[in-house]
Design an enzyme around this catalytic site. Structure first.
Site, PDB file in Angstrom:
ATOM      1  CD  GLU A  35      -0.450 -10.385  -2.094  1.00  0.00           C
ATOM      2  OE1 GLU A  35       0.556  -9.839  -1.604  1.00  0.00           O
ATOM      3  OE2 GLU A  35      -0.390 -11.393  -2.831  1.00  0.00           O
ATOM      4  CG  HIS A  37      -3.051 -16.256   4.474  1.00  0.00           C
ATOM      5  ND1 HIS A  37      -4.173 -16.512   3.714  1.00  0.00           N
ATOM      6  CD2 HIS A  37      -3.414 -16.495   5.759  1.00  0.00           C
ATOM      7  CE1 HIS A  37      -5.160 -16.911   4.497  1.00  0.00           C
ATOM      8  NE2 HIS A  37      -4.743 -16.893   5.739  1.00  0.00           N
ATOM      9  CB  SER A 211     -11.569 -13.102   4.746  1.00  0.00           C
ATOM     10  OG  SER A 211     -12.121 -14.274   5.322  1.00  0.00           O
TER      11      SER A 211
END
Ligand code: PAF
Length: 306
Positions: A35, A37, A211
């Site tokens: 999410e 990105h 991440s």
């Protein structure tokens, strides 16, 4: 959505758009998209408008990994990434191979020996790649101290990607605060005609910064990973209460807190001026805090403005 695999095809598409006066928004990634990105992709769309083009690159860049790091294990799922990009309204995804990016005229980079040299500062006389972009100030501390060849790899690949995608605007995540500062400096120093936007960190409900490496956090490690957000909350609460606080004392307190978790080890915590990344001895409102913590074998980073 177009899927572009070669440098030549990407450059010719970007030049065609440029000639037509179409704005290009760019989100460089190493894939395994989450999410965080996708929020960058949405920001790119906002910046270029509905008539502009949004390009996402998906490339796990070997030169930013040291030989001891997780390059071969770095999570990959191109099929799912392409679906996410399509759903987020991406116009083109650039997914080159190592050979395309680093040795077009040379041998394949798939040999273990080549990987070793690509990820280190040693030069290798037989490889056909030998040009790097190095930022020499902001990249020394924090991530640069723990990962000495990392930023050389990042600035090199980002410079290459800018020359290939020809973006008007490029979006980076605030989670990699030092990376964003170094890219901004590189763009200013080397006169790249691109505007850099830094978009906010997207977090899980319990505060863990999103991440691709969170995938490694199985079982209790996922719970222990919330210690980074706890450390941030404690630093903020301390400064809110006392207005100013000695950095050294706060660092000690954070190290103790982090290392209460059985599998957590603090790599560094730093308090610094956000613009110039210089450490401060007194923490106050407006100071930037960054930390890196190993949770088991997984190294996580986070940062906030206090
Ligand atoms: O932030 C990342 O994912 C990478 O460092 C980047 C900017 C895509 C360069 O490989």
């Amino acid at each position: 959505m177009q899927i572009v695999k070669t440098v030549a095809a990407m450059q010719s598409l970007a030049k065609k758009w440029q000639r037509a006066g179409v704005k290009i928004g760019f989100v460089p990634t190493m894939g395994y998209l989450h999410e965080g990105h996708l929020s960058l992709v949405r920001e790119a769309r906002k910046r270029v408008g509905k008539n502009g083009k949004v390009v996402v690159s998906i490339y796990v860049n070997p030169t930013q990994f040291a030989p001891t790091e997780d390059l071969s294990k770095y999570p990959r799922d191109l099929k799912r990434d392409l679906e996410s990009c399509r759903a987020a309204g991406t116009d083109a995804v650039f997914t080159p191979t190592d050979k395309e990016m680093y040795s077009r005229w040379g041998e394949s980079l798939s040999s273990p020996d080549s990987k070793k040299y690509l990820g280190s500062t040693e030069s290798r006389p037989t490889t056909n790649y030998s040009t790097y972009v190095v930022e020499e100030k902001l990249s020394r501390a924090m991530e640069g101290a723990s990962r000495p060849t990392h930023f050389r790899g990042v600035t090199t690949i980002v410079a290459k990607l800018f020359n290939i995608v020809l973006p008007d605007v490029a979006i980076f995540g605030q989670k990699d605060f030092q990376q964003a500062a170094i890219i901004k400096r590189m763009v200013a120093d080397l006169n790249f005609p691109v505007k850099i936007i830094v978009a906010p960190t997207v977090r899980e409900r319990d505060g863990l910064a999103m991440s691709s490496r969170n995938k490694y956090l199985v079982g209790d490690l996922r719970r222990q990973a919330t210690v980074l957000w706890c450390a941030i909350q404690i630093a903020r609460a301390t400064v809110k209460k006392s207005k100013t606080f000695p950095a050294a004392k706060l660092k000690d307190a954070i190290k103790k807190l982090v290392e209460c978790e059985p599998d957590a080890k603090l790599d560094y915590v730093e308090f610094f001026e956000p613009e110039i990344l210089l450490p401060v001895s007194i923490v106050k409102s407006g100071t930037q805090m960054a930390l890196a913590v190993f949770i088991g074998k997984t190294r996580l980073i986070d940062n906030v403005r206090i």
